[in-house]
Design a protein around this motif. Structure first.
Motif, PDB file in Angstrom:
ATOM      1  N   ASP A 194       0.843  -1.204   0.000  1.00 53.48           N
ATOM      2  CA  ASP A 194       0.000   0.000   0.000  1.00 53.48           C
ATOM      3  C   ASP A 194       0.877   1.251   0.000  1.00 53.48           C
ATOM      4  O   ASP A 194       0.588   2.224  -0.711  1.00 53.48           O
ATOM      5  CB  ASP A 194      -0.909   0.012   1.232  1.00 53.48           C
ATOM      6  N   LYS A 195       1.938   1.224   0.782  1.00 52.87           N
ATOM      7  CA  LYS A 195       2.848   2.367   0.851  1.00 52.87           C
ATOM      8  C   LYS A 195       3.571   2.566  -0.482  1.00 52.87           C
ATOM      9  O   LYS A 195       3.761   3.702  -0.940  1.00 52.87           O
ATOM     10  CB  LYS A 195       3.856   2.167   1.979  1.00 52.87           C
ATOM     11  N   ILE A 196       3.983   1.464  -1.091  1.00 54.53           N
ATOM     12  CA  ILE A 196       4.649   1.554  -2.387  1.00 54.53           C
ATOM     13  C   ILE A 196       3.686   2.087  -3.441  1.00 54.53           C
ATOM     14  O   ILE A 196       4.059   2.908  -4.302  1.00 54.53           O
ATOM     15  CB  ILE A 196       5.216   0.179  -2.797  1.00 54.53           C
ATOM     16  N   SER A 197       2.438   1.655  -3.386  1.00 52.42           N
ATOM     17  CA  SER A 197       1.421   2.150  -4.325  1.00 52.42           C
ATOM     18  C   SER A 197       1.255   3.658  -4.210  1.00 52.42           C
ATOM     19  O   SER A 197       1.039   4.351  -5.209  1.00 52.42           O
ATOM     20  CB  SER A 197       0.086   1.454  -4.078  1.00 52.42           C
ATOM     21  N   GLU A 198       1.355   4.181  -2.987  1.00 50.01           N
ATOM     22  CA  GLU A 198       1.264   5.624  -2.775  1.00 50.01           C
ATOM     23  C   GLU A 198       2.437   6.339  -3.446  1.00 50.01           C
ATOM     24  O   GLU A 198       2.265   7.423  -4.028  1.00 50.01           O
ATOM     25  CB  GLU A 198       1.248   5.936  -1.276  1.00 50.01           C
ATOM     26  N   LEU A 199       3.612   5.747  -3.368  1.00 46.94           N
ATOM     27  CA  LEU A 199       4.784   6.335  -4.005  1.00 46.94           C
ATOM     28  C   LEU A 199       4.628   6.344  -5.526  1.00 46.94           C
ATOM     29  O   LEU A 199       4.941   7.344  -6.188  1.00 46.94           O
ATOM     30  CB  LEU A 199       6.039   5.559  -3.604  1.00 46.94           C
ATOM     31  N   VAL A 200       4.152   5.242  -6.063  1.00 44.62           N
ATOM     32  CA  VAL A 200       3.927   5.150  -7.513  1.00 44.62           C
ATOM     33  C   VAL A 200       2.875   6.166  -7.936  1.00 44.62           C
ATOM     34  O   VAL A 200       3.021   6.853  -8.968  1.00 44.62           O
ATOM     35  CB  VAL A 200       3.492   3.719  -7.902  1.00 44.62           C
ATOM     36  N   ARG A 201       1.811   6.293  -7.143  1.00 46.81           N
ATOM     37  CA  ARG A 201       0.741   7.238  -7.451  1.00 46.81           C
ATOM     38  C   ARG A 201       1.277   8.677  -7.498  1.00 46.81           C
ATOM     39  O   ARG A 201       0.881   9.484  -8.341  1.00 46.81           O
ATOM     40  CB  ARG A 201      -0.380   7.115  -6.424  1.00 46.81           C
ATOM     41  N   PHE A 202       2.180   8.990  -6.594  1.00 44.62           N
ATOM     42  CA  PHE A 202       2.774  10.329  -6.562  1.00 44.62           C
ATOM     43  C   PHE A 202       3.505  10.626  -7.867  1.00 44.62           C
ATOM     44  O   PHE A 202       3.381  11.718  -8.434  1.00 44.62           O
ATOM     45  CB  PHE A 202       3.743  10.440  -5.378  1.00 44.62           C
ATOM     46  N   VAL A 203       4.280   9.657  -8.356  1.00 48.46           N
ATOM     47  CA  VAL A 203       5.008   9.838  -9.614  1.00 48.46           C
ATOM     48  C   VAL A 203       4.037  10.064 -10.770  1.00 48.46           C
ATOM     49  O   VAL A 203       4.226  10.962 -11.602  1.00 48.46           O
ATOM     50  CB  VAL A 203       5.910   8.623  -9.911  1.00 48.46           C
ATOM     51  N   VAL A 204       2.985   9.263 -10.825  1.00 48.72           N
ATOM     52  CA  VAL A 204       1.988   9.388 -11.894  1.00 48.72           C
ATOM     53  C   VAL A 204       1.314  10.761 -11.841  1.00 48.72           C
ATOM     54  O   VAL A 204       1.104  11.409 -12.869  1.00 48.72           O
ATOM     55  CB  VAL A 204       0.943   8.263 -11.796  1.00 48.72           C
ATOM     56  N   GLU A 205       1.006  11.225 -10.637  1.00 51.38           N
ATOM     57  CA  GLU A 205       0.395  12.549 -10.481  1.00 51.38           C
ATOM     58  C   GLU A 205       1.312  13.661 -10.985  1.00 51.38           C
ATOM     59  O   GLU A 205       0.841  14.705 -11.439  1.00 51.38           O
ATOM     60  CB  GLU A 205       0.045  12.792  -9.004  1.00 51.38           C
ATOM     61  N   LYS A 206       2.599  13.419 -10.926  1.00 49.61           N
ATOM     62  CA  LYS A 206       3.573  14.398 -11.390  1.00 49.61           C
ATOM     63  C   LYS A 206       3.864  14.270 -12.889  1.00 49.61           C
ATOM     64  O   LYS A 206       4.697  15.000 -13.426  1.00 49.61           O
ATOM     65  CB  LYS A 206       4.883  14.256 -10.595  1.00 49.61           C
TER      66      LYS A 206
END
Length: 204
Positions: free
Chosen positions: A11-23
């Motif tokens: 779940d934490k890793i998914s949040e990191l990936v989501r941040f990159v996609v948002e950027k």
């Protein structure tokens, strides 16, 4: 209990990936063992790049390929990150805009801080491009030492500066990178296709 911990980590890793996609980027997990290092990469820095020795984020101040290999053995997982294109205006004198350099380096720093706060205390990022945090890097001065860097908290090497074969590493996750070609114009040259910036976050 173990499965709950594993789910929490994902779940934490998914949040990191989501941040990159948002950027505006792409991100995918990669086993640390699939990150490729090679001696020829540093040789390219020495003989093929005019940034050698002019930034603390570049060789000879950065880890050698052998040193990077040792570090990678202490990790199991990483996130490979990709941005396609440039967020600023390029000129014949500058293939990559200052805006793009600042953008990806700030994204990477924020991502590393997010990972650390999420409990990945060993996290370490490899950013893109030569460091652009200062208008003048003290590495250009006589008798410079890396401790002269005024942004050591934020400054990170690029993958290639640390001896990582970016092409082979990307190929292991199905990302095909093309060698960039340029067209000579008055005052310098321009890229013939959009540039791809690749970065890496070690997480553990």
């Amino acid at each position: 209990m173990k499965s709950d911990k594993k789910l929490d980590k994902m779940d934490k890793i998914s949040e990191l990936v989501r941040f990159v996609v948002e950027k505006g980027g792409e991100a995918t997990l990669i086993p640390a063992k699939d990150i490729v290092t090679a001696e020829w990469v540093r040789q390219k820095c020495l003989f093929g790049c005019n940034g050698f020795g002019r930034r603390f984020s570049c060789p000879p101040y950065t880890p050698t390929p052998a040193e990077t290999r040792k570090v990678l053995k202490e990790y199991k997982t990483a996130i490979l990150i990709k941005f396609v294109g440039d967020v600023g205006e390029t000129t014949p004198e500058r293939l990559v805009s200052r805006e793009m350099t600042a953008y990806v380096q700030n994204v990477m720093y924020d991502l590393e801080m997010m990972a650390f706060s999420a409990g990945f205390y060993k996290t370490f990022g490899y950013t893109g491009h030569q460091c652009g945090l200062c208008a003048h890097c003290k590495a250009k001065d006589d008798d410079a030492e890396i401790t002269d860097c005024v942004n050591r908290r934020k400054m990170r090497p690029s993958m290639e500066a640390a001896g990582i074969d970016v092409y082979a590493t990307c190929a292991s996750v199905g990302w095909g990178l093309e060698v960039l070609s340029c067209t000579e114009v008055a005052g310098g040259c321009v890229l013939d296709s959009p540039m791809t910036t690749v970065m890496l976050l070690l997480i553990e």
